[in-house]
Design an enzyme around this catalytic site. Structure first.
Site, short mmCIF file in Angstrom:
data_model
loop_
_atom_site.label_atom_id
_atom_site.label_comp_id
_atom_site.label_asym_id
_atom_site.label_seq_id
_atom_site.Cartn_x
_atom_site.Cartn_y
_atom_site.Cartn_z
N ASP A 114 27.06 15.62 2.07
CA ASP A 114 26.99 16.81 1.87
C ASP A 114 29.23 17.25 1.16
O ASP A 114 30.03 16.75 2.67
CB ASP A 114 27.07 17.14 3.15
CG ASP A 114 26.82 19.03 2.60
OD1 ASP A 114 26.75 19.32 1.23
OD2 ASP A 114 27.10 19.82 3.84
N ASP A 330 29.43 21.70 -6.96
CA ASP A 330 28.67 21.31 -6.25
C ASP A 330 27.22 20.22 -6.19
O ASP A 330 26.71 20.65 -7.27
CB ASP A 330 28.25 22.10 -5.09
CG ASP A 330 27.17 22.11 -3.24
OD1 ASP A 330 27.18 21.04 -3.11
OD2 ASP A 330 25.83 22.59 -3.86
#
Length: 448
Positions: A114, A330
């Site tokens: 992540d 992202d």
């Protein structure tokens, strides 16, 4: 335009990661300078993925869009305060899985990789479980390299959300937007980037969380989180000079996942060089976990659209002479999200450029869709970042959401702006944390 390719780019939903170290012998990253190694990224729904449920491509798209929405909700919560960024991560909606090992026992596990969180944590034994799980548990008592961190130490204080337990050990608590949480002890351990073909690379003394109390909707097959954000305790930051602060990835298009793997690179292997490279600075903010870029606007079919015009009043004025939108890059979010005003400008420009009549989205999630046919001509969209113009092909800006249907892969959101994974496909995207830059290079990611 090669519109057929769009139907061969199921964006990256979640990827299992296997590591291929570029050395035949055991390596200590802490003692190496700019070590180069690469990671194979296996699509979540590929035949070798633990998440393979034989879904149709459009079912995968639907699930991916829901995950994208959940991911945005996390960023909204995190943007409320700098502290929230440090104490919340997303477990169930992460896009990638990373195969690695930990401890002297070389305990092997899958964890969600992540870029939107820092602390790496793993489920430990004994543990309180309040949800289904298939993943094994790590027992630190069996590892000779495991050490507990004292609560008054500098290492403990560097972990966001840490506190002193009654016995004087360093504890952590991470909370989630859906009321899930992980609570445990902060320690140090040797992390091994595992490879089935070669010896693993060893990262001694990595700060991580050992989760004994975990509750919520975590993935059944993943054992925890690998933090790849920009904060002090992220795995990337702890690797430090051993990788020169560099990592990169290259996401393959859609259905290519059945034949080709995406790749992630660290250190010397992560360099992004060449004539077509375009580079933009990472904007410094109080939210150090996230990677913010400055977005000035878009061009649609050659027509320039500014995010903020001369009459706009925006808190982003301080980022330069031209008003820029701080946007999070992202790889864990599918779509690109823009403020409503900016999205409306972009959507209207696309409508004007495309001569076909819009139709509804079969998934009922995206705003602008078209029926695919031989006469459909989709425009080239250029994203204008600070000092960098990124040309996005239709495969980066449209998603197939149903048979013969293509939809604009952008949505409006007035609380957070995100440059998502679809827009990044077939680019080598390189992060240089020493120079505080992100670079893009058009690349055929199906080629090694």
């Amino acid at each position: 335009m090669a519109l057929v390719m769009i139907f061969h780019m199921l964006f990256s939903i979640a990827l299992a990661v296997t590591v291929s170290i570029m050395s035949p012998s055991p390596l200590s990253l802490a003692k190496s300078d700019n070590l180069g190694f690469s990671v194979d990224l296996i699509h979540r729904d590929s035949p070798v993925s633990p998440y393979n449920h034989s879904l149709t491509p459009f079912e995968c798209i639907g699930i991916a869009l829901r995950r994208s929405s959940n991911r945005v909700n996390y960023f909204k919560l995190a943007s409320l305060s700098a502290q929230a960024v440090s104490t919340e991560v997303i477990a169930r909606d992460g896009q990638y899985l990373m195969k690695m090992a930990i401890g002297s026992t070389k305990f092997s596990f899958l964890a969600i990789a992540d870029t939107g969180s820092d602390l790496t944590w793993i489920r430990c034994s004994p543990s309180t479980w309040c949800y289904k799980r298939k993943a094994p548990l790590f027992n630190p008592k069996r590892s000779l390299s495991y050490e507990v961190i004292p609560c008054n130490s500098k290492k403990c204080k560097s972990v966001p959300g840490s506190f002193c337990s009654r016995n004087g050990t360093c504890s952590y608590l991470v909370m989630y937007g859906d009321k899930s949480f992980s609570h445990g002890i902060v320690g140090t351990e040797t992390v091994l980037l595992d490879s089935s073909a070669r010896k693993p690379a060893s990262l001694p003394g990595i700060i991580f969380g050992c989760g004994y109390h975990n509750r919520g909707t975590f993935s059944e097959s993943a054992s925890g989180i690998v933090g790849l954000g920009g904060g002090e305790v992220s795995l990337v930051s702890q690797m430090g000079s051993s990788i020169g602060g560099k990592f990169s990835y290259c996401l393959v298009p859609l259905l290519s996942q059945n034949t080709y793997s995406s790749r992630m690179h660290f250190g010397a292997k992560a360099k992004v060089v060449g004539k077509q490279v375009t580079t933009t600075p990472i904007i410094p903010t109080s939210m150090k976990t996230f990677y913010f870029l400055g977005l000035e606007g878009f061009s649609v079919a050659g027509r320039r659209l500014e995010i903020y015009d001369s009459s706009s009043s925006s808190p982003t004025d301080t980022f330069g002479a031209f008003k820029k939108l701080p946007i999070i890059i992202d790889s864990g979010t599918t779509l690109t999200y823009l403020p409503s005003n900016a999205f409306t400008k972009l959507e209207l420009a696309v409508r004007e450029a495309v001569k076909s009549r819009p139709i509804g989205d079969p998934q009922n999630r995206l705003k602008l869709c078209y029926r695919y046919n031989k006469t459909l001509a989709l425009p080239i969209i250029v994203a204008h970042f600070t000092g960098a113009n990124l040309t996005l092909n239709p495969m980066n800006t449209f998603l197939p959401t149903g048979p013969g249907v293509l939809c604009l892969a952008f949505l409006p959101d007035d609380n957070v702006a995100i440059f998502g994974s679809v827009a990044q496909m077939n680019f080598l995207v390189g992060y240089d944390l020493a120079k505080k830059t992100v670079s893009f290079k058009p690349t055929d990611c199906t080629k090694k």
